[in-house]
Design a protein around this motif. Structure first.
Motif, PDB file in Angstrom:
ATOM      1  N   ASP A  40       0.814  -1.216   0.000  1.00 49.38           N
ATOM      2  CA  ASP A  40       0.000   0.000   0.000  1.00 49.38           C
ATOM      3  C   ASP A  40       0.851   1.271   0.000  1.00 49.38           C
ATOM      4  O   ASP A  40       0.693   2.150   0.848  1.00 49.38           O
ATOM      5  N   THR A  41       1.758   1.366  -0.952  1.00 47.75           N
ATOM      6  CA  THR A  41       2.557   2.576  -1.147  1.00 47.75           C
ATOM      7  C   THR A  41       2.094   3.252  -2.441  1.00 47.75           C
ATOM      8  O   THR A  41       1.425   2.619  -3.264  1.00 47.75           O
TER       9      THR A  41
ATOM     10  N   GLU B  18      -9.090   6.088  -4.539  1.00 48.76           N
ATOM     11  CA  GLU B  18      -7.928   6.481  -3.755  1.00 48.76           C
ATOM     12  C   GLU B  18      -7.012   5.278  -3.568  1.00 48.76           C
ATOM     13  O   GLU B  18      -7.471   4.125  -3.531  1.00 48.76           O
ATOM     14  N   ASP B  19      -5.727   5.528  -3.442  1.00 46.94           N
ATOM     15  CA  ASP B  19      -4.755   4.444  -3.329  1.00 46.94           C
ATOM     16  C   ASP B  19      -5.111   3.472  -2.209  1.00 46.94           C
ATOM     17  O   ASP B  19      -5.111   2.249  -2.409  1.00 46.94           O
ATOM     18  N   ARG B  20      -5.406   4.014  -1.046  1.00 44.88           N
ATOM     19  CA  ARG B  20      -5.682   3.143   0.105  1.00 44.88           C
ATOM     20  C   ARG B  20      -6.945   2.310  -0.109  1.00 44.88           C
ATOM     21  O   ARG B  20      -6.991   1.134   0.259  1.00 44.88           O
ATOM     22  N   LYS B  21      -7.972   2.923  -0.699  1.00 41.98           N
ATOM     23  CA  LYS B  21      -9.207   2.180  -0.943  1.00 41.98           C
ATOM     24  C   LYS B  21      -8.989   1.090  -1.993  1.00 41.98           C
ATOM     25  O   LYS B  21      -9.537  -0.010  -1.877  1.00 41.98           O
TER      26      LYS B  21
ATOM     27  N   ALA C 126       0.556   1.020  -5.412  1.00 42.03           N
ATOM     28  CA  ALA C 126      -0.825   1.294  -5.822  1.00 42.03           C
ATOM     29  C   ALA C 126      -0.893   1.656  -7.301  1.00 42.03           C
ATOM     30  O   ALA C 126      -1.831   1.257  -8.009  1.00 42.03           O
ATOM     31  N   GLN C 127       0.107   2.392  -7.782  1.00 41.57           N
ATOM     32  CA  GLN C 127       0.137   2.752  -9.200  1.00 41.57           C
ATOM     33  C   GLN C 127       0.281   1.510 -10.069  1.00 41.57           C
ATOM     34  O   GLN C 127      -0.409   1.369 -11.095  1.00 41.57           O
ATOM     35  N   ARG C 128       1.153   0.602  -9.676  1.00 45.19           N
ATOM     36  CA  ARG C 128       1.334  -0.642 -10.431  1.00 45.19           C
ATOM     37  C   ARG C 128       0.071  -1.491 -10.381  1.00 45.19           C
ATOM     38  O   ARG C 128      -0.332  -2.101 -11.378  1.00 45.19           O
ATOM     39  N   LEU C 129      -0.542  -1.526  -9.207  1.00 43.90           N
ATOM     40  CA  LEU C 129      -1.769  -2.304  -9.033  1.00 43.90           C
ATOM     41  C   LEU C 129      -2.887  -1.759  -9.914  1.00 43.90           C
ATOM     42  O   LEU C 129      -3.584  -2.506 -10.610  1.00 43.90           O
ATOM     43  N   ARG C 130      -3.034  -0.459  -9.924  1.00 42.47           N
ATOM     44  CA  ARG C 130      -4.070   0.186 -10.719  1.00 42.47           C
ATOM     45  C   ARG C 130      -3.870  -0.110 -12.207  1.00 42.47           C
ATOM     46  O   ARG C 130      -4.817  -0.452 -12.928  1.00 42.47           O
ATOM     47  N   ALA C 131      -2.620   0.012 -12.668  1.00 39.89           N
ATOM     48  CA  ALA C 131      -2.324  -0.237 -14.087  1.00 39.89           C
ATOM     49  C   ALA C 131      -2.619  -1.684 -14.460  1.00 39.89           C
ATOM     50  O   ALA C 131      -3.164  -1.967 -15.541  1.00 39.89           O
ATOM     51  N   ALA C 132      -2.280  -2.621 -13.570  1.00 42.52           N
ATOM     52  CA  ALA C 132      -2.523  -4.043 -13.851  1.00 42.52           C
ATOM     53  C   ALA C 132      -4.015  -4.344 -13.916  1.00 42.52           C
ATOM     54  O   ALA C 132      -4.472  -5.111 -14.776  1.00 42.52           O
ATOM     55  N   LEU C 133      -4.794  -3.754 -13.034  1.00 45.25           N
ATOM     56  CA  LEU C 133      -6.243  -3.979 -13.029  1.00 45.25           C
ATOM     57  C   LEU C 133      -6.884  -3.428 -14.300  1.00 45.25           C
ATOM     58  O   LEU C 133      -7.724  -4.088 -14.924  1.00 45.25           O
ATOM     59  N   VAL C 134      -6.493  -2.222 -14.696  1.00 45.39           N
ATOM     60  CA  VAL C 134      -7.064  -1.618 -15.902  1.00 45.39           C
ATOM     61  C   VAL C 134      -6.696  -2.437 -17.138  1.00 45.39           C
ATOM     62  O   VAL C 134      -7.537  -2.680 -18.019  1.00 45.39           O
TER      63      VAL C 134
END
Length: 374
Positions: A85-86, A247-250, A90-98
């Motif tokens: 949760d950094t 939001e990153d945390r959410k 979070a940026q990498r996670l978001r990109a992978a999900l999209v």
């Protein structure tokens, strides 16, 4: 260009992993660092000591157990990004999900999806949906159907939740309008067409389908478009927007909750082969239909990634659904804790299909269902 020799820290971690029965190379560890699943080597050890921090060693052992030669660990790597949760994770996670949500377009060779309500844009989306579903195989039974067949063969009747029951979601009659809904949203799929598809896939529940039709008609007369209120009203575009705007945390919390629930579900399905009472507890809950059978089972590879991405979207977009998933997850963890592991005193249910549903190597062993610190 010759590779540099591995550092003393990398050699120490490789040795420690081997002491725990797993194997890894310095090159693999470097790749894990590049993916920020492991921090810099300077952060691996206790202060002023050559002792590896337990958290680092546990994570490295888990990664080594999960890794396969020549293959990515896929969505399982998302779990570590969610745990850490950094901003970077979070940026990498978001990109992978999209990327995962958009993957059906890439597979169908669709570079850009036309927007708007013009006839040309609408037809282009219909054609794209047809290309997406052209070669899809529609099994006669989904996992729920196979599971119930196996239970019936063992003389066990699994409970249903009538209020939330759904047909085989992979039925061809549902896949085709589902693709149109994904690409164009509710505007591209009329309620009448959708209900006709449901009736074709679920003929034994014509009364329930007619009830849904009347509810929509009454809402429409009152000036309310129930389809427009659906989380899928904007289709794939709405899903992507929900992921990108969270939001990153959410976002990280949503992925942690969804993967944690999938992990314990995988372990319970393994144990249910010898403890059929577990299946009764799982299938009798409304979340079996609302989540477990339509996205909770997360195999390795693209199918598992898609399931996690869809669940994450629902968790972010539907607070009530998120609360129900957390409740179901807590109940599953309690069931796992109470499970009599290894019992063979009850009838055996054929669960060959569940062999591919284990969420991690620990699930196959019947221990911790998810990575440490999840």
């Amino acid at each position: 260009m010759a590779r540099t020799q591995p550092s003393a820290a990398h050699i120490a971690l490789v040795s420690a992993i081997e002491e725990h029965g797993e194997t890894a190379t310095p090159t693999q560890i470097e790749r894990w660092q590049q993916q920020i699943w492991l921090p810099k080597a300077a952060e691996w050890f206790e202060p002023d000591s050559s002792t590896l921090k337990p958290k680092i060693l546990t994570r490295a052992v888990w990664l080594a157990h999960t890794a396969r030669a020549g293959r990515s660990i896929g969505w399982l790597g998302w779990v570590f990004w969610a745990i850490d949760d950094t901003p970077d994770s979070a940026q990498r996670l978001r990109a992978a999900l999209v990327t995962t949500i958009k993957r059906p377009l890439a597979r169908a060779g669709i570079e850009q999806l036309p927007a708007g309500d013009s006839n040309q844009a609408f037809q282009a989306r219909q054609d794209a949906a047809a290309r997406m579903t052209a070669n899809l195989r529609s099994p006669r039974r989904d996992f729920d159907g196979l599971l119930r067949d196996g239970a019936a063969a063992a003389g066990i009747q699994l409970p249903r939740s009538p209020a939330t029951a759904v047909p085989n979601i992979f039925d061809r009659a549902l896949v085709e309008p589902g693709a149109r809904l994904l690409l164009g949203g509710a505007a591209d799929v009329g309620m009448d067409d959708l209900l006709k598809s449901w009736k074709k896939a679920w003929p034994e529940h014509a009364e329930m389908i007619e009830y849904i039709r009347k509810a929509h008609q009454e809402a429409e007369l009152a000036g309310t478009d129930l389809m427009a209120q659906s989380p899928m009203a904007e289709g794939m575009a709405g899903m992507v927007r929900a992921i990108e705007s969270a939001e990153d945390r959410k976002l990280c919390a949503a992925v942690r909750s969804c993967t944690k629930a999938s992990g314990v579900l995988g372990v319970l399905l393994q144990r249910a082969a010898c403890e059929p009472q577990i299946l009764g507890r799982l299938t009798g809950d409304a979340m079996w239909d609302q989540w477990a059978r339509v996205g909770g089972i997360t195999p390795d590879g693209a199918a598992g990634a898609a399931a996690v991405a869809i669940s994450t979207f629902q968790y972010l977009a539907i607070p009530e659904w998120a609360a129900d998933l957390d409740r179901y997850s807590a109940a599953m963890h309690a069931l796992l804790a109470a499970s009599a592991e290894g019992s063979t005193t009850t009838p055996h249910i054929p669960l060959a299909q569940a062999e591919d549903t284990a969420q991690c190597p620990h699930a196959r062993q019947g221990t911790d269902p998810m990575p440490p610190n999840c």
